[in-house]
Design a protein around this motif. Structure first.
Motif, PDB file in Angstrom:
ATOM      1  N   PHE A 189     -51.775  20.691 -21.039  1.00  0.00           N
ATOM      2  CA  PHE A 189     -51.831  20.145 -19.679  1.00  0.00           C
ATOM      3  C   PHE A 189     -53.216  20.327 -19.057  1.00  0.00           C
ATOM      4  N   GLU A 190     -53.884  21.409 -19.368  1.00  0.00           N
ATOM      5  CA  GLU A 190     -55.258  21.582 -18.885  1.00  0.00           C
ATOM      6  C   GLU A 190     -56.160  20.496 -19.464  1.00  0.00           C
ATOM      7  N   LYS A 191     -55.915  20.119 -20.723  1.00  0.00           N
ATOM      8  CA  LYS A 191     -56.684  19.032 -21.342  1.00  0.00           C
ATOM      9  C   LYS A 191     -56.408  17.720 -20.616  1.00  0.00           C
ATOM     10  N   LYS A 198     -49.515  24.938 -21.726  1.00  0.00           N
ATOM     11  CA  LYS A 198     -50.473  25.047 -20.619  1.00  0.00           C
ATOM     12  C   LYS A 198     -51.839  24.492 -21.031  1.00  0.00           C
ATOM     13  N   GLY A 199     -52.277  24.796 -22.236  1.00  0.00           N
ATOM     14  CA  GLY A 199     -53.558  24.288 -22.714  1.00  0.00           C
ATOM     15  C   GLY A 199     -53.584  22.780 -22.840  1.00  0.00           C
ATOM     16  N   TRP A 227     -52.908  23.648 -29.972  1.00  0.00           N
ATOM     17  CA  TRP A 227     -52.915  24.440 -28.752  1.00  0.00           C
ATOM     18  C   TRP A 227     -52.026  25.654 -28.926  1.00  0.00           C
ATOM     19  N   ASP A 230     -55.600  17.379 -17.478  1.00  0.00           N
ATOM     20  CA  ASP A 230     -56.325  17.472 -16.206  1.00  0.00           C
ATOM     21  C   ASP A 230     -57.811  17.209 -16.398  1.00  0.00           C
ATOM     22  N   GLU A 231     -58.380  17.764 -17.471  1.00  0.00           N
ATOM     23  CA  GLU A 231     -59.799  17.540 -17.778  1.00  0.00           C
ATOM     24  C   GLU A 231     -60.065  16.050 -17.995  1.00  0.00           C
ATOM     25  N   GLU A 232     -59.188  15.396 -18.737  1.00  0.00           N
ATOM     26  CA  GLU A 232     -59.383  13.975 -19.019  1.00  0.00           C
ATOM     27  C   GLU A 232     -59.252  13.134 -17.746  1.00  0.00           C
ATOM     28  N   ARG A 277     -60.085  14.120 -14.749  1.00  0.00           N
ATOM     29  CA  ARG A 277     -61.353  14.328 -14.020  1.00  0.00           C
ATOM     30  C   ARG A 277     -62.476  13.483 -14.644  1.00  0.00           C
TER      31      ARG A 277
END
Length: 142
Positions: free
Chosen positions: A35-37, A32-33, A28, A39-41, A43
């Motif tokens: 943490f976005e991953k 931030k990237g 990454w 969040d994606e997981e 969801r």
């Protein structure tokens, strides 16, 4: 990747895999990237639960049936991403998890003891009282 033994515990294997990928530039750009991953997981786990129970179905936190292969995969992805966060910030995930386990165990034992001092089994307390004891255990720096 071939040098990472599959016999390692899952957390250590994930740590080694992400570390090796990072060493060859597959990483990454920022936290931030990562943490976005995460969040994606999260969801994707929720979607897997909704799919298993039907849209609008009951998705209890206490599943009575075995989890679907898809749900198991998504939870694994979330755990893998969490290990990646640890690696990214320079924390050994195995040590961090062991410390978190000890902290949880200590707080839980504190709650059980506090309930016993009142002559009540912890398991017999209503959930709000359990939560209040949890907060008290944290305030007691247990």
């Amino acid at each position: 990747m071939g040098g990472v033994p599959r016999s390692l515990p899952g957390v250590l294997e994930a740590y080694q895999l992400t570390r090796r990928a990072s060493h060859v530039g597959f990483d990454w750009d920022s936290l931030k990237g990562v943490f976005e991953k995460l969040d994606e997981e999260k969801r994707e786990i929720l979607q897997a639960i909704l799919t298993a129970h039907g849209v609008g179905g009951s998705a209890s936190n206490k599943q009575s049936a075995l989890p679907s292969a898809n749900l198991e995969e998504e939870v694994g992805d979330l755990l893998f991403a969490a290990v990646n966060v640890a690696r990214f910030v320079g924390v050994d995930p195995e040590i961090a998890l062991k410390k978190a386990n000890r902290k949880f165990k200590s707080r839980f034992q504190w709650m059980e003891s506090a309930a016993a001092q009142k002559g009540i089994r912890f398991a017999d307390l209503p959930r709000p009282e359990m939560e209040a004891l949890w907060d008290q255990s944290k305030e007691a720096s247990v």
